[in-house]
Every structure is written in structure tokens, then in C-alpha cells.
Enzyme design. Structure first.
Site, mmCIF file in Angstrom:
data_model
loop_
_atom_site.group_PDB
_atom_site.id
_atom_site.type_symbol
_atom_site.label_atom_id
_atom_site.label_comp_id
_atom_site.label_asym_id
_atom_site.label_seq_id
_atom_site.Cartn_x
_atom_site.Cartn_y
_atom_site.Cartn_z
ATOM 1 N N SER A 1 0.833 -1.196 0.000
ATOM 2 C CA SER A 1 0.000 0.000 0.000
ATOM 3 C C SER A 1 0.877 1.260 0.000
ATOM 4 O O SER A 1 1.760 1.406 -0.835
ATOM 5 C CB SER A 1 -0.946 -0.059 1.209
ATOM 6 O OG SER A 1 -1.961 0.899 1.134
ATOM 7 N N ASP B 1 -9.668 -5.835 -4.653
ATOM 8 C CA ASP B 1 -9.344 -4.831 -3.633
ATOM 9 C C ASP B 1 -10.475 -3.808 -3.529
ATOM 10 O O ASP B 1 -10.864 -3.199 -4.520
ATOM 11 C CB ASP B 1 -8.036 -4.137 -4.028
ATOM 12 C CG ASP B 1 -7.372 -3.394 -2.898
ATOM 13 O OD1 ASP B 1 -8.093 -2.821 -2.067
ATOM 14 O OD2 ASP B 1 -6.131 -3.381 -2.868
ATOM 15 N N HIS C 1 -7.138 -6.105 -0.276
ATOM 16 C CA HIS C 1 -6.029 -5.168 -0.108
ATOM 17 C C HIS C 1 -4.871 -5.750 0.694
ATOM 18 O O HIS C 1 -3.759 -5.225 0.637
ATOM 19 C CB HIS C 1 -6.538 -3.882 0.565
ATOM 20 C CG HIS C 1 -5.563 -2.748 0.512
ATOM 21 N ND1 HIS C 1 -5.129 -2.210 -0.677
ATOM 22 C CD2 HIS C 1 -4.921 -2.062 1.488
ATOM 23 C CE1 HIS C 1 -4.273 -1.231 -0.435
ATOM 24 N NE2 HIS C 1 -4.124 -1.121 0.877
#
Length: 268
Positions: A85, A217, A244
């Protein structure tokens, strides 16, 4: 496919927003079982860090734990960086400043930035990444650590809503969701939305960089990842059927991808 000398390869794992080194506990164990050296980093104000994230407003301070780790790694070891991320921002900085040590960078659902651009909420890049409101925007809550009359210091997602943002796959074990509810911490607002990293093709561009796209996601939508990949071209893009956080929802599949990429890009 060539063989990788695990004794000379050092995996450095960098977490995403609100997470910490703990989020890689399964990936770390699997890599160690293969004989690799592995370091999972807690950035300032994250995970087990003693720093209050409300006091972290500067990326250099936030990122210093990763800089310290990379400085300490001997020249005889080749580094594979894995960023999850917004951890990808730290990878971009490392690739520019530790080019000689890094053999491969892997971005897992990475929040990459073009050089000189931030995730400023009112900026064109943020709007391009997030053209529609998703679970993160719905459930994220600002914290005003310096009082309501001042700008927000951190951003968080309440425990009851974490699953709706980060852990949407039914394959995420309940024990991992419980761990996240205990361990997730508010993230620095300034670092998340104001950080700008400058990098060059002459340095960062010499390191193989692979994006692992998470196909289901709900935090960083696949279309958002496509936008990021177009803005920040990669050496290779690999897709994984995961939410995610594939470290939890697709642990074995992620591990196999990491091994394959290491063999492809770091083999002697």
C-alpha cells in the site's frame, strides 16, 4: 529459472498505512523457512514503534527506521524490498537513495507516486486514483491531536470498520482480523497526504520494479491501481486474486509470487 542464493538475499518488508511489521508475520515466517534473511520494519508511529503518530508530520522522521535498516545491511547482501500500500512511498525513497544495495522492488497494492507528486486530497493525482468514493473514504476518520482548531494530525479507521476496508475477502482468517483490530494504529495525516518523493531514471529506474495488483481490492480499487501503474510504469505487473491485504487473504499465493520474482530478477 535460476536459483537464488538465499544466504546473500535480504528481504526488507515495509508495511502500509495504519499497519506495522506485524502485518507481515506470515510472509516473514514463510520466507525464513526458505532460508532467507528477513527484516520487517516498523516505521515511526506504526506497529510497535514507541512514537506517537500524532507527532509525526515529516516523512524523513517517519521513514527513518527503514533508512536505519538499509544503512546497516552489509554490501555483501542483496536487498529485495517489498512495500504494501502506501509503504511503496518508502520504497521509492529507498530506491533513489540506496540504489547500490537494492536488487528488486515489489509493490503489493502499492500507492506509488510519480516523482514530485503527492496524494494531496485536492490534487489531480488523488482525484485520478480515486474518481469514486470507496470504503476507505467512507470509513476513514480524522483525529485532531492538536485540537479542533488545528489541522488533523492522524487518520484512522475504527475497529468495527476495518474489515470493510482492508480485509474484505472471506479468505481472511478471523484470527488475522482480530490481530488487526488490536494492532492497527492511526496514520500520520501529513505523511499520508503531503509526502513528495523525488526520484530519477538514472537511479530508481535501474532497479527492477514489480507491481502486484490485487484484483478484488475494495480499498485501492483495481481501476485505481491501473491508474497508478500507468502513471508509474513498472518492469512487470502481476495479478493476484486478493483483497487489499494478500498477506492474510492469499498468503500462500503471495509467497509463491515473491519467490518467483526473486528467482527471475535476482538469480546469479
Amino acid at each position: 529459472m535460476g536459483q537464488v542464493d538465499g544466504s546473500q538475499l535480504h528481504w526488507v518488508l515495509v508495511h502500509g498505512s495504519m499497519h506495522g511489521a506485524w502485518s507481515y508475520y506470515k510472509t516473514m515466517a514463510l520466507l525464513q523457512a526458505e532460508g532467507y534473511k528477513v527484516t520487517a520494519v516498523d516505521l515511526a508511529g506504526c506497529g510497535a514503534s514507541a512514537v506517537d503518530s500524532n507527532t509525526v508530520s515529516d516523512f524523513e522522521v517517519f521513514n527513518q527506521p527503514l533508512v536505519d535498516v538499509l544503512n546497516a545491511i552489509p554490501a555483501t547482501e542483496r536487498v529485495v524490498l517489498v512495500g504494501h500500500s502506501l509503504g511503496s512511498i518508502s520504497l521509492l525513497h529507498a530506491m533513489e537513495n540506496f540504489t547500490h544495495k537494492i536488487s528488486l522492488a515489489i509493490h503489493v497494492a502499492g500507492g506509488l507516486l510519480p516523482s514530485g507528486v503527492s496524494f494531496e486530497i485536492t490534487g489531480d493525482y488523488f482525484k485520478g486514483c480515486f474518481p469514486e468514493i470507496g470504503p476507505f473514504q467512507i470509513f476513514a476518520r480524522q483525529i485532531f491531536g492538536n485540537g479542533p482548531e488545528n489541522p488533523p494530525t492522524t487518520i484512522t479507521i475504527d475497529k468495527a470498520n476495518l474489515q470493510k476496508v482492508f480485509y474484505t475477502s472471506p479468505k481472511t482468517p478471523s484470527v488475522d482480523l482480530a490481530l488487526a483490530q488490536i494492532m492497527c494504529r492511526p496514520a500520520s495525516f501529513e505523511v499520508q497526504f503531503s509526502t513528495v518523493v523525488h526520484y530519477t531514471k538514472e537511479k530508481q529506474g535501474t532497479i527492477p520494479s514489480v507491481y502486484i495488483k490485487t484484483s478484488i481490492d475494495q480499498c485501492l480499487f483495481p481501476a485505481s491501481q491501473d491508474y497508478i501503474i500507468k502513471a508509474c510504469p513498472q518492469t512487470e505487473v502481476v495479478e493476484i486474486h486478493a483483497d487489499h491485504t494478500p498477506m492474510f487473504s492469499a498468503t500462500d499465493e503471495l509467497h509463491e509470487i515473491l519467490l518467483r520474482l526473486a528467482a527471475k530478477y535476482t538469480s546469479a
